[in-house]
Design a protein around this motif. Structure first.
Motif, short mmCIF file in Angstrom:
data_model
loop_
_atom_site.label_atom_id
_atom_site.label_comp_id
_atom_site.label_asym_id
_atom_site.label_seq_id
_atom_site.Cartn_x
_atom_site.Cartn_y
_atom_site.Cartn_z
N LEU A 173 0.97 -1.24 -0.22
CA LEU A 173 -0.09 0.06 0.02
C LEU A 173 0.86 1.27 -0.01
CD1 LEU A 173 -2.68 1.18 0.22
CD2 LEU A 173 -2.79 0.98 2.65
N VAL A 174 1.95 1.25 0.78
CA VAL A 174 2.90 2.31 0.72
C VAL A 174 3.38 2.75 -0.56
CG1 VAL A 174 4.97 3.22 1.48
CG2 VAL A 174 3.36 2.16 3.37
N ALA A 175 3.85 1.55 -1.17
CA ALA A 175 4.66 1.60 -2.62
C ALA A 175 3.53 2.41 -3.54
CB ALA A 175 4.86 0.20 -3.12
N VAL A 176 2.19 2.00 -3.49
CA VAL A 176 1.35 2.48 -4.41
C VAL A 176 0.84 4.03 -4.03
CG1 VAL A 176 -1.26 2.32 -5.36
CG2 VAL A 176 0.22 0.24 -4.91
N PRO A 180 6.39 12.18 -10.37
CA PRO A 180 6.35 11.52 -8.96
C PRO A 180 6.84 10.19 -8.91
CG PRO A 180 4.13 12.59 -9.78
CD PRO A 180 4.98 12.66 -10.94
N LEU A 181 7.02 9.29 -9.67
CA LEU A 181 7.65 8.06 -9.56
C LEU A 181 9.06 8.16 -9.08
CD1 LEU A 181 6.50 6.22 -12.81
CD2 LEU A 181 5.58 5.96 -10.59
N ALA A 182 9.54 9.31 -9.34
CA ALA A 182 11.00 9.81 -8.75
C ALA A 182 11.02 9.28 -7.32
CB ALA A 182 11.78 11.03 -8.79
N TRP A 183 9.96 9.59 -6.64
CA TRP A 183 10.15 9.54 -5.10
C TRP A 183 9.48 8.13 -4.58
CZ3 TRP A 183 9.56 13.87 -7.67
CH2 TRP A 183 10.37 15.23 -7.05
N SER A 184 9.61 7.28 -5.56
CA SER A 184 9.51 5.65 -5.09
C SER A 184 10.38 5.35 -4.27
CB SER A 184 9.25 4.82 -6.34
OG SER A 184 8.09 5.07 -7.08
N VAL A 185 11.45 6.06 -4.19
CA VAL A 185 12.76 5.66 -3.40
C VAL A 185 12.38 5.77 -1.99
CG1 VAL A 185 13.37 8.27 -3.08
CG2 VAL A 185 15.08 6.48 -2.30
N ILE A 186 11.18 6.43 -1.68
CA ILE A 186 10.92 6.39 -0.06
C ILE A 186 10.22 5.17 0.06
CG2 ILE A 186 9.12 7.51 1.50
CD1 ILE A 186 9.80 10.05 -0.10
N SER A 187 9.20 4.83 -0.59
CA SER A 187 8.57 3.45 -0.41
C SER A 187 9.63 2.21 -0.39
CB SER A 187 7.63 3.26 -1.36
OG SER A 187 7.77 3.14 -2.56
N ALA A 188 10.70 2.26 -1.47
CA ALA A 188 11.66 1.25 -1.55
C ALA A 188 12.44 1.14 -0.27
CB ALA A 188 12.67 1.68 -2.70
N ALA A 189 12.75 2.35 0.46
CA ALA A 189 13.29 2.23 1.63
C ALA A 189 12.52 1.64 2.84
CB ALA A 189 13.66 3.89 2.16
N PHE A 190 11.31 1.84 2.62
CA PHE A 190 10.34 0.94 3.57
C PHE A 190 10.29 -0.48 3.29
CE2 PHE A 190 5.95 0.02 4.91
CZ PHE A 190 6.19 -0.05 6.30
N VAL A 191 10.35 -0.73 2.06
CA VAL A 191 10.55 -2.07 1.87
C VAL A 191 11.76 -2.82 2.06
CG1 VAL A 191 10.56 -3.73 -0.33
CG2 VAL A 191 8.96 -1.90 -0.37
N GLY A 192 12.95 -2.17 1.79
CA GLY A 192 13.99 -2.69 2.21
C GLY A 192 14.34 -2.82 3.79
N SER A 193 13.63 -1.90 4.48
CA SER A 193 13.72 -1.93 6.15
C SER A 193 12.99 -3.13 6.41
CB SER A 193 13.35 -0.61 6.77
OG SER A 193 11.84 -0.33 6.61
N TYR A 194 11.74 -3.41 5.94
CA TYR A 194 10.80 -4.21 6.38
C TYR A 194 11.47 -5.66 6.51
CZ TYR A 194 6.51 -6.82 6.78
OH TYR A 194 5.44 -7.72 7.36
N ALA A 195 12.38 -6.16 5.83
CA ALA A 195 12.84 -7.41 6.07
C ALA A 195 13.53 -7.45 7.21
CB ALA A 195 13.78 -7.76 4.79
N VAL A 196 14.30 -6.58 7.68
CA VAL A 196 14.85 -6.42 8.93
C VAL A 196 14.16 -6.12 10.17
CG1 VAL A 196 17.09 -5.30 10.11
CG2 VAL A 196 16.99 -5.53 7.61
#
Length: 242
Positions: free
Chosen positions: A23-26, A57-73
């Motif tokens: 949901l965050v990614a979208v 606005p797709l340029a700021w997908s970096v923010i959701s990517a950071a959340f995705v990357g952190s979730y595994a940890v």
């Protein structure tokens, strides 16, 4: 190592809690789009310019990517299972496996969001009497956003290892850029353009509104931010298991 990565990828796409990540990614590019209503004003624009504006606005997908990357940890620290993981595969393999898996999931999820976003842009442009025009500038936006997703996921994973707390990490990777970096971008762009989120966003929209860095310095600084945070996470993680 391949087995660890495969296991982490499976974990990242299983369980109902991952729906919040999707949901965050979208919602992230939608947040950027609606935060600046001027993007909907397409009067007098040719299809190429209009398409590029709506893809920005797709340029700021970096923010959701950071959340995705952190979730595994942070998910493992939240559920108290990290000690078992570290005992089973060791810190080095767990550290690398989670970072790589987070980047893979972030890229895959980002590409899916790009496809949905592009379809929505096409429909909106048709409503405005324009056609979708995927020019080299548009493809640069996609490519930069994919690169940003990789760096963003690595940064998010590193922050997760540093804080070892789900809520603290969520605040850092989501609230900080949305509340502070965007505000600085409007009021003090000379400061904002050096912050991690804005640096990596510049890979997709270099020089955006004369407020972000050009591509080359953005890439260099983005790599520096990523390397520094990953190094700090590695040192802190090794000390915690020593």
């Amino acid at each position: 190592m391949r087995g660890v990565i495969h296991s982490e990828v499976l974990r990242s796409v299983s369980g109902p809690s991952v729906l919040a990540v999707y949901l965050v990614a979208v919602l992230m590019p939608a947040f950027v789009l609606f935060s600046d209503g001027s993007r909907f004003d397409l009067a007098g624009l040719d299809p190429a310019v209009a398409t590029a504006r709506l893809l920005e606005p797709l340029a700021w997908s970096v923010i959701s990517a950071a959340f995705v990357g952190s979730y595994a940890v942070t998910r493992e620290y939240y559920y108290g299972s990290m000690d078992r993981t570290l005992a089973g595969v060791g810190f080095a393999r767990a550290f690398a496996g989670k970072l790589v898996a987070g980047a893979l999931i972030a890229v895959a999820l980002s590409i899916g969001v790009f496809a949905l976003w592009t379809a929505g842009v096409s429909v909106y442009l048709a409503h405005e009497g324009l056609a979708l025009a995927l020019t080299p500038e548009a493809w640069r936006t996609y490519a930069g956003a994919v690169a940003g997703a990789v760096l963003g996921a690595l940064i998010g994973g590193a922050i997760g290892w540093i804080t070892r707390n789900y809520y603290a990490t969520a605040i850092i990777v989501l609230v900080f850029p949305m509340a502070l970096e965007f505000a600085l971008l409007r009021t003090a762009p000379e400061v904002a353009k050096f912050s991690p989120g804005m640096v990596i966003a510049a890979l997709s929209v270099p020089g955006y509104q004369d407020r972000l860095l050009a591509f080359a310095p953005a890439l260099g600084l983005g790599l520096a931010w990523t390397a520094a945070l990953v190094a700090i996470a590695w040192v802190r993680g090794r000390r915690s298991v020593a």
